[in-house]
Design a protein around this motif. Sequence first.
Motif: not given
Length: 411
Positions: A24-25, A31-37
């Motif tokens: 996931r990370p 995509c330039g986002r964090g794993p929580e997203w």
Amino acid sequence: MDSPDELSTGERIRALRESRGLTRPQLAQLCGRGPEWLKKIETGERELRSHTLLMQLAAALQVSDLSVITGSADGPAQPVPLGRIAHPGMPEVWAAVMNRSLAPSLRPTAPTDPALLQGRADQSWKLWHKSGYNRSEVGALLPDLIRDGEAAVRALDGDQRRAALVALSDIYRLTGQATAYIAPAELAWVVADRALSAAQDADQPAAIAAAAWNMGNILRETAYPEEALRVVNEAADLIRPHLDGAPDDWRGIYGALQLHAAVTAAREGREGDAWRYWDKGDQVAKSLPAAYVHASTVFGRANVDFHAVSVATDLQKSAKALGLADDIDPDVMPSAERRARLWVEVARGHLQRGDRTAALHVMQKAHKIGAETVRYTPSARQAVADLWRSAPRAMREETATLAAAVGVPAS
């Protein structure tokens, strides 16, 4: 991927990620986002409404058709651009940007008068807003503009060099607009950075603010909304102390920064912040002459009203968006590109309400006004694809014709 029809978009993304051996990370970082997203997307806690992010996920997962992720197998194919060049004019622009010469004598006949260079940049911006085929027509001018701007900056010094730097920053900002969504990511970042660097070298606050507005566009469209807000807010803070007694264009770019922040906040679902930024832009417009329009951002009374529709649409407030649109006279906006984008927003509002007949009518109108604005803007292409997919039998022929004109295959 052979997935059951009942799988949600998030479940499909998770299955694809695991089948490719991605954590996931790792996928979130692509995509330039964090794993929580990404976790919220995969578990269904957060709805993925951004076409840009869907395309980024598809590209990162090496999926060639977006329907594999969305699950919408019926209707038009939604190809994912895994390659670099998506417009016939891009190779020449790419060469001008990426093959920048360090030799001052490469173009000895290039004009070095910064006033002439600025005039050419200003005329090109006018063409961008006037032409229905603005990407092709402006794209044909950009290679020489870029090379001549670079040559002028290398050849001049003192105040003339600073003036040339402002013109070069404007040229790179225009390049960013003309290649948005069709340029590979590396070119988009290079262009945005050069526009900002040239403005900073010129030490001109209005030019810096305009370049920051452009940088904010790149950040937002590449899924860095927080960074986009930071850049435009810092630029607003930079130019605000200079506004008293400044030319109208300085206030114009300040207002454009507020509208940029409004749309960015709206796309993140931050309704209070979105309308707070919009109100600031509205106040700036009220302080300017009624007929004022900023040359490149087209900030002015009409654009503030147009942005209210965009903010409401991005917040999924379709009734409010359509009500606001009813009170607008699109013809007061001198930019064909901006008028086309307004009708795309109206179409999105109609689609949110399930009114496909009205959506088709206004999308046809948008395409007539700005064919390349519709063809090369993801939200517009998504609207056309959604229309084709859900069109009743009586509308299939018209919708298929529009899809073909926009380049969304209807099969």
